[in-house]
Design a protein around this motif. Sequence first.
Motif, PDB file in Angstrom:
ATOM      1  N   TYR A   1       0.782  -1.233   0.000  1.00  0.00           N
ATOM      2  CA  TYR A   1       0.000   0.000   0.000  1.00  0.00           C
ATOM      3  C   TYR A   1       0.819   1.290   0.000  1.00  0.00           C
ATOM      4  CZ  TYR A   1      -4.133  -2.806   0.961  1.00  0.00           C
ATOM      5  OH  TYR A   1      -5.147  -3.705   0.876  1.00  0.00           O
TER       6      TYR A   1
ATOM      7  N   ASN B   1      -1.064   2.790  -5.285  1.00  0.00           N
ATOM      8  CA  ASN B   1      -1.477   1.928  -4.169  1.00  0.00           C
ATOM      9  C   ASN B   1      -1.897   2.761  -2.946  1.00  0.00           C
ATOM     10  OD1 ASN B   1      -0.860  -0.207  -5.790  1.00  0.00           O
ATOM     11  ND2 ASN B   1       1.077  -0.695  -4.785  1.00  0.00           N
TER      12      ASN B   1
ATOM     13  N   GLU C   1      -5.380   3.800  -3.594  1.00  0.00           N
ATOM     14  CA  GLU C   1      -6.265   2.658  -3.358  1.00  0.00           C
ATOM     15  C   GLU C   1      -6.527   2.481  -1.862  1.00  0.00           C
ATOM     16  OE1 GLU C   1      -6.124  -2.202  -3.765  1.00  0.00           O
ATOM     17  OE2 GLU C   1      -4.671  -0.997  -4.869  1.00  0.00           O
ATOM     18  N   LEU C   2      -5.485   2.622  -1.032  1.00  0.00           N
ATOM     19  CA  LEU C   2      -5.636   2.521   0.421  1.00  0.00           C
ATOM     20  C   LEU C   2      -6.554   3.615   0.951  1.00  0.00           C
ATOM     21  CD1 LEU C   2      -4.799   1.235   3.135  1.00  0.00           C
ATOM     22  CD2 LEU C   2      -2.889   2.854   3.174  1.00  0.00           C
TER      23      LEU C   2
ATOM     24  N   SER D   1      -8.915   5.179  -0.699  1.00  0.00           N
ATOM     25  CA  SER D   1     -10.295   4.910  -1.130  1.00  0.00           C
ATOM     26  C   SER D   1     -10.924   3.799  -0.285  1.00  0.00           C
ATOM     27  CB  SER D   1     -10.336   4.562  -2.613  1.00  0.00           C
ATOM     28  OG  SER D   1      -9.696   3.329  -2.852  1.00  0.00           O
ATOM     29  N   GLU D   2     -10.134   2.782   0.076  1.00  0.00           N
ATOM     30  CA  GLU D   2     -10.659   1.733   0.948  1.00  0.00           C
ATOM     31  C   GLU D   2     -10.965   2.280   2.343  1.00  0.00           C
ATOM     32  OE1 GLU D   2      -8.235  -1.767   1.108  1.00  0.00           O
ATOM     33  OE2 GLU D   2      -8.187  -1.975  -1.076  1.00  0.00           O
TER      34      GLU D   2
ATOM     35  N   ALA E   1     -14.174   4.192   2.143  1.00  0.00           N
ATOM     36  CA  ALA E   1     -15.321   3.287   2.047  1.00  0.00           C
ATOM     37  C   ALA E   1     -15.684   2.722   3.421  1.00  0.00           C
ATOM     38  CB  ALA E   1     -15.011   2.147   1.067  1.00  0.00           C
ATOM     39  N   VAL E   2     -14.689   2.338   4.197  1.00  0.00           N
ATOM     40  CA  VAL E   2     -14.955   1.817   5.540  1.00  0.00           C
ATOM     41  C   VAL E   2     -15.523   2.915   6.422  1.00  0.00           C
ATOM     42  CG1 VAL E   2     -13.851   0.906   7.634  1.00  0.00           C
ATOM     43  CG2 VAL E   2     -13.247  -0.038   5.395  1.00  0.00           C
TER      44      VAL E   2
END
Length: 136
Positions: free
Chosen positions: A110, A116, A119-120, A122-123, A126-127
């Motif tokens: 990450y 990456n 991406e981390l 965005s995750e 989302a959480v």
Amino acid sequence: MEFNVQEQTNPKDLSTETEGSLTPAFSLGNQPWQEWLTPMVDSFAKVPEYVGRFFSEYKQPLTTLGLLILSFISVKIMIAVLGAIDDVPLLAPLLQIIGLGYTLWFTWRYLWKSSNRKELLSEFEAVKNQVFGNNI
């Protein structure tokens, strides 16, 4: 040998009160100690009311105090468990190697590249939206 015991009741032994009436309360009369006993009994009868009023009035500080005590106990238990794990031979170094390996994998997966990291993030968003909702 057999004994036959019969119990007899006489009508004069039966109560003549009307059905459904309560028996009179037991009275101690005018005892000298009753002067100080009655206020004590009245005070003890009001204890649940006092306790309920105290808890309703100081609900927030009592909750905070309870959470502080609970967190202190939790930290003490966690320190004891970690101390017990540390006393097991080869378990502490094994867990340190596992932690180091996970840290290296996470960094490589990450944090190494910019795509990456996005991406981390965005995750993570989302959480966060799942936990707190989209209004934040």
